[in-house]
Motif scaffolding. Structure first.
Motif, PDB file in Angstrom:
ATOM      1  N   PRO A  62       0.794  -1.239   0.000  1.00 37.06           N
ATOM      2  CA  PRO A  62       0.000   0.000   0.000  1.00 37.06           C
ATOM      3  C   PRO A  62       0.821   1.281   0.000  1.00 37.06           C
ATOM      4  N   ASN A  63       2.097   1.222   0.373  1.00 35.55           N
ATOM      5  CA  ASN A  63       2.923   2.436   0.428  1.00 35.55           C
ATOM      6  C   ASN A  63       4.043   2.451  -0.598  1.00 35.55           C
ATOM      7  N   SER A  64       4.007   1.538  -1.553  1.00 36.14           N
ATOM      8  CA  SER A  64       5.048   1.448  -2.590  1.00 36.14           C
ATOM      9  C   SER A  64       6.442   1.283  -1.989  1.00 36.14           C
ATOM     10  N   ASP A  65       6.540   0.551  -0.886  1.00 33.54           N
ATOM     11  CA  ASP A  65       7.817   0.379  -0.197  1.00 33.54           C
ATOM     12  C   ASP A  65       8.692  -0.700  -0.813  1.00 33.54           C
ATOM     13  N   PHE A  66       8.113  -1.606  -1.607  1.00 31.15           N
ATOM     14  CA  PHE A  66       8.870  -2.753  -2.104  1.00 31.15           C
ATOM     15  C   PHE A  66       8.989  -2.763  -3.633  1.00 31.15           C
ATOM     16  N   VAL A  67       8.728  -1.619  -4.251  1.00 36.22           N
ATOM     17  CA  VAL A  67       8.765  -1.569  -5.709  1.00 36.22           C
ATOM     18  C   VAL A  67      10.204  -1.655  -6.239  1.00 36.22           C
ATOM     19  N   LYS A  68      11.201  -1.499  -5.369  1.00 38.48           N
ATOM     20  CA  LYS A  68      12.599  -1.611  -5.794  1.00 38.48           C
ATOM     21  C   LYS A  68      13.240  -2.904  -5.295  1.00 38.48           C
ATOM     22  N   LEU A  69      12.412  -3.883  -4.994  1.00 35.36           N
ATOM     23  CA  LEU A  69      12.932  -5.137  -4.457  1.00 35.36           C
ATOM     24  C   LEU A  69      13.887  -5.822  -5.427  1.00 35.36           C
ATOM     25  N   GLY A  70      13.757  -5.554  -6.700  1.00 33.75           N
ATOM     26  CA  GLY A  70      14.658  -6.162  -7.680  1.00 33.75           C
ATOM     27  C   GLY A  70      15.846  -5.296  -8.042  1.00 33.75           C
ATOM     28  N   SER A  71      15.989  -4.146  -7.375  1.00 35.12           N
ATOM     29  CA  SER A  71      17.078  -3.212  -7.690  1.00 35.12           C
ATOM     30  C   SER A  71      18.188  -3.358  -6.655  1.00 35.12           C
ATOM     31  N   VAL A  72      19.284  -4.034  -7.032  1.00 36.19           N
ATOM     32  CA  VAL A  72      20.373  -4.332  -6.097  1.00 36.19           C
ATOM     33  C   VAL A  72      21.228  -3.081  -5.880  1.00 36.19           C
ATOM     34  N   ARG A  73      21.590  -2.831  -4.650  1.00 33.33           N
ATOM     35  CA  ARG A  73      22.430  -1.679  -4.307  1.00 33.33           C
ATOM     36  C   ARG A  73      23.829  -1.843  -4.897  1.00 33.33           C
ATOM     37  N   GLU A  74      24.423  -0.722  -5.267  1.00 31.03           N
ATOM     38  CA  GLU A  74      25.769  -0.756  -5.835  1.00 31.03           C
ATOM     39  C   GLU A  74      26.799  -1.237  -4.821  1.00 31.03           C
ATOM     40  N   ARG A  86      16.860 -13.177 -10.115  1.00 29.07           N
ATOM     41  CA  ARG A  86      15.527 -13.613  -9.692  1.00 29.07           C
ATOM     42  C   ARG A  86      14.456 -12.922 -10.540  1.00 29.07           C
ATOM     43  N   ASP A  87      13.359 -13.643 -10.722  1.00 24.72           N
ATOM     44  CA  ASP A  87      12.236 -13.116 -11.497  1.00 24.72           C
ATOM     45  C   ASP A  87      11.348 -12.300 -10.563  1.00 24.72           C
ATOM     46  N   ILE A  88      11.512 -10.984 -10.588  1.00 19.19           N
ATOM     47  CA  ILE A  88      10.763 -10.095  -9.705  1.00 19.19           C
ATOM     48  C   ILE A  88       9.912  -9.179 -10.572  1.00 19.19           C
ATOM     49  N   ARG A  89       8.602  -9.328 -10.454  1.00 24.71           N
ATOM     50  CA  ARG A  89       7.656  -8.543 -11.254  1.00 24.71           C
ATOM     51  C   ARG A  89       7.060  -7.457 -10.365  1.00 24.71           C
ATOM     52  N   VAL A  90       7.082  -6.245 -10.843  1.00 24.30           N
ATOM     53  CA  VAL A  90       6.505  -5.110 -10.118  1.00 24.30           C
ATOM     54  C   VAL A  90       5.363  -4.557 -10.956  1.00 24.30           C
ATOM     55  N   HIS A 347      17.469  -1.679  -2.878  1.00 21.42           N
ATOM     56  CA  HIS A 347      17.030  -0.346  -2.486  1.00 21.42           C
ATOM     57  C   HIS A 347      15.662  -0.421  -1.813  1.00 21.42           C
ATOM     58  N   GLU A 348      15.429   0.487  -0.881  1.00 19.55           N
ATOM     59  CA  GLU A 348      14.148   0.573  -0.194  1.00 19.55           C
ATOM     60  C   GLU A 348      13.278   1.594  -0.913  1.00 19.55           C
ATOM     61  N   GLY A 349      12.075   1.188  -1.258  1.00 21.84           N
ATOM     62  CA  GLY A 349      11.217   2.090  -2.015  1.00 21.84           C
ATOM     63  C   GLY A 349      10.683   3.243  -1.207  1.00 21.84           C
ATOM     64  N   GLY A 350      10.483   3.052   0.098  1.00 19.98           N
ATOM     65  CA  GLY A 350       9.867   4.088   0.911  1.00 19.98           C
ATOM     66  C   GLY A 350      10.794   4.660   1.966  1.00 19.98           C
ATOM     67  N   ALA A 351      12.042   4.896   1.612  1.00 18.11           N
ATOM     68  CA  ALA A 351      12.995   5.442   2.571  1.00 18.11           C
ATOM     69  C   ALA A 351      12.538   6.810   3.071  1.00 18.11           C
ATOM     70  N   ASP A 352      12.949   7.150   4.313  1.00 20.38           N
ATOM     71  CA  ASP A 352      12.549   8.427   4.896  1.00 20.38           C
ATOM     72  C   ASP A 352      13.062   9.598   4.056  1.00 20.38           C
ATOM     73  N   VAL A 353      12.272  10.657   4.046  1.00 22.77           N
ATOM     74  CA  VAL A 353      12.678  11.896   3.378  1.00 22.77           C
ATOM     75  C   VAL A 353      13.574  12.677   4.339  1.00 22.77           C
ATOM     76  N   ALA A 354      14.751  13.070   3.866  1.00 24.92           N
ATOM     77  CA  ALA A 354      15.697  13.777   4.713  1.00 24.92           C
ATOM     78  C   ALA A 354      15.285  15.233   4.906  1.00 24.92           C
ATOM     79  N   VAL A 355      15.663  15.811   6.062  1.00 26.20           N
ATOM     80  CA  VAL A 355      15.439  17.229   6.329  1.00 26.20           C
ATOM     81  C   VAL A 355      16.480  18.032   5.544  1.00 26.20           C
ATOM     82  N   PRO A 356      16.058  18.958   4.700  1.00 23.30           N
ATOM     83  CA  PRO A 356      17.047  19.740   3.924  1.00 23.30           C
ATOM     84  C   PRO A 356      17.788  20.717   4.831  1.00 23.30           C
TER      85      PRO A 356
END
Length: 358
Positions: A62-74, A86-90, A347-356
């Motif tokens: 519901p919060n689009s937090d896992f839409v990057k589950l197939g995106s491996v961090r550098e 892995r076969d990851i469908r979004v 990568h985490e899809g719903g990471a916290d927004v940083a304070v500018p």
């Protein structure tokens, strides 16, 4: 590969912490207050399930937090490269590739009635008309249902078309009509299917999509295909006091799967901020617990009552947990353990927004 899932380090000893993949065939409750790292830690578990098992995962997100589950961090360690294979469908609303759609005409009759706010007794005439729409072979159409119903000579069919329009259902960015939909993708049994509910404009669209997916899994339960069904922010889909026909039907379906789905291989993982925000009949069926920081004494007391297998002294440490620390108890851990979860590989899809800062 080992059937154990490495998820971090035991807090008091630094020893590797592992969960038993074989015991994910029980329902799991995952909770922690806002800022506890609940979603991040859940991502760590799902990554390990993808690495070490062939268990298909379906994520209702519901919060689009896992839409990057197939995106491996550098900066991910070498094991992360295996996730790339892995076969990851979004599935996302409006996407050119893998759009998230539902075929209204294929939904269970009760689900269609709930969307149209039709009661089989109070609205018996219109409900019966909807039953009779099968006579116009709506399962064969490749156009909006309203257009087809308005072209018929039957005024009752036109009343259904008017109801669809008056409720705004025709404006939902959801309907597939004759095209492929979410159930077709689920049937392909990808390693993970992420259903991005968070990109819809209304709660009703989220609920209708989740209901279509869960109805389909339940209708095909006799196939006994093991699946881990993750319902993130479960209070959005399974509240203790559902208020609308659609919400009530969706909650009833989740409660039914919690009560009866285990033997058919439909295994729930319910994630939320507080136990009191999820229907108690779903909560009480969970045999595994992942508890992160929880400051509310009332919530901890409820968890102690429901999850008697979690040691009281460990539960009482929860208010002092820092981000990413979790208590695991129940069947999927050899012994109750306090764990600092590992860094994410994706990568985490719903990471916290940083304070500018200036």
């Amino acid at each position: 590969m080992s059937s154990d899932l490495p998820v971090g380090a035991v807090l008091d000893s630094g020893e590797p912490a592992r969960l038993l993949a074989s015991k994910l065939n029980r329902h799991t409750f995952w909770c922690g207050q806002s800022g506890s790292g609940k979603t991040y830690a859940l991502g760590v578990l799902l990554e390990q399930v993808l690495l070490h098992t062939s268990l298909p995962i379906v994520v209702l997100d519901p919060n689009s937090d896992f839409v990057k589950l197939g995106s491996v961090r550098e900066d991910a360690p070498s094991e992360g490269s295996a996730l790339s294979g892995r076969d990851i469908r979004v599935l996302r609303p409006g996407a050119d590739h893998d759009p998230l759609k539902v075929r209204f005409v294929d939904m269970d009759i009760r689900s269609r009635a709930a969307i149209l706010q039709l009661d089989p007794i109070l609205d018996r005439e219109e409900f019966n008309v909807m039953l009779r729409t099968d006579t116009v072979q709506i399962d064969k159409i490749d156009e909006p249902l309203v257009d087809l119903l308005r072209r018929t000579d039957d005024p009752q069919f036109q009343q259904i078309a008017m109801r669809l329009e008056n409720l705004g259902v025709t404006e939902w960015d959801l309907w597939a009509w004759g095209a492929a939909d979410v159930t077709d993708v689920i049937d392909e049994k990808a390693d993970a299917t992420v259903v991005d509910l968070g990109s819809f404009g209304t709660p009703e669209e989220q609920q209708a999509t989740a209901l279509a997916a869960l109805d389909h899994l339940w209708a095909h339960r006799d196939e006994r295909i093991g699946r881990l069904v993750v319902i993130d922010e479960a209070h959005n889909l399974c509240p203790p006091t559902p208020s609308t026909p659609l919400e009530r039907l969706l909650t009833d379906r989740i409660v039914q799967i919690a009560a009866e789905g285990r033997k058919y291989g439909i295994w729930l993982l319910l994630s939320t901020q507080r136990p009191s925000k999820v229907h108690p009949n779903a909560l009480s069926q969970c045999d595994n617990l992942g508890l992160m920081k929880m400051s509310s004494a009332r919530d901890l007391a409820e968890l102690g009552d429901v999850f008697g297998y979690a040691p009281q002294q460990m539960l009482q440490r929860s208010p002092a947990f820092t981000q990413g620390q979790v208590l695991f108890a129940g069947g999927f851990t050899p012994n109750p353990q306090l764990v600092q979860v590992s860094p994410r590989l994706t990568h985490e899809g719903g990471a916290d927004v940083a304070v500018p800062l200036r």
